[in-house]
Design a protein around this motif. Structure first.
Motif: not given
Length: 143
Positions: A82-90, A12-19, A96-108
């Motif tokens: 990109a890290l938020a995308g990887l966290a979502t994939l995992s 059984q391969r354990r992909w990050p998004w499998s569980h 993912a939410v913490s990365h999106l919050v950080a991205a929102g602050l940096v965007f502002t």
């Protein structure tokens, strides 16, 4: 007599998004990465400010340091997304939410810096064409 070896079960391969990622490791990763990103961002902004301060009034060096900081912030924003995308994939929702919050602050902050740059460095007015004559009231050149 020969004995037949039992078949091995398929690997059984354990992909990050499998569980889904466990909540404890997800929250720990979210907090750790958020703090690390905040420290990295603060240090980079501090060093950029020091470069502007070290310019000692040389407007060209100050502008170069400001533009370099704006470009760095853009790349940092892309890395956060990109890290938020990887966290979502995992399947790590807290990370993912913490990365999106950080991205929102940096965007502002990035939008504010770009707006400040645009206000401080307006584009020059276009030069008039060759046959241009200004229109003054009563001059007869107005159409």
């Amino acid at each position: 007599m020969t004995q037949v070896l039992p078949e091995h079960p398929p690997r059984q391969r354990r992909w990050p998004w499998s569980h889904r990622t466990s909540r404890a490791s997800d929250v720990l990763a979210a907090i750790t990465l958020f703090v690390a990103e905040a420290v990295f961002f603060a240090w980079s902004t501090f060093t950029s400010g020091m470069e502007g301060w070290a310019a000692q009034g040389d407007q060209g060096r100050i502008d170069a340091a400001t533009l370099a900081n704006i470009a760095w912030m853009e790349h940092f924003l892309y890395a956060l997304l990109a890290l938020a995308g990887l966290a979502t994939l995992s399947r790590a929702p807290w990370t993912a939410v913490s990365h999106l919050v950080a991205a929102g602050l940096v965007f502002t902050l990035l939008t504010g810096m770009q707006h400040e740059w645009d206000r401080g460095h307006p584009t020059p007015a276009p030069t008039p064409r060759a046959g241009y004559s200004p229109c003054y009231s009563g001059s007869g050149t107005c159409s």
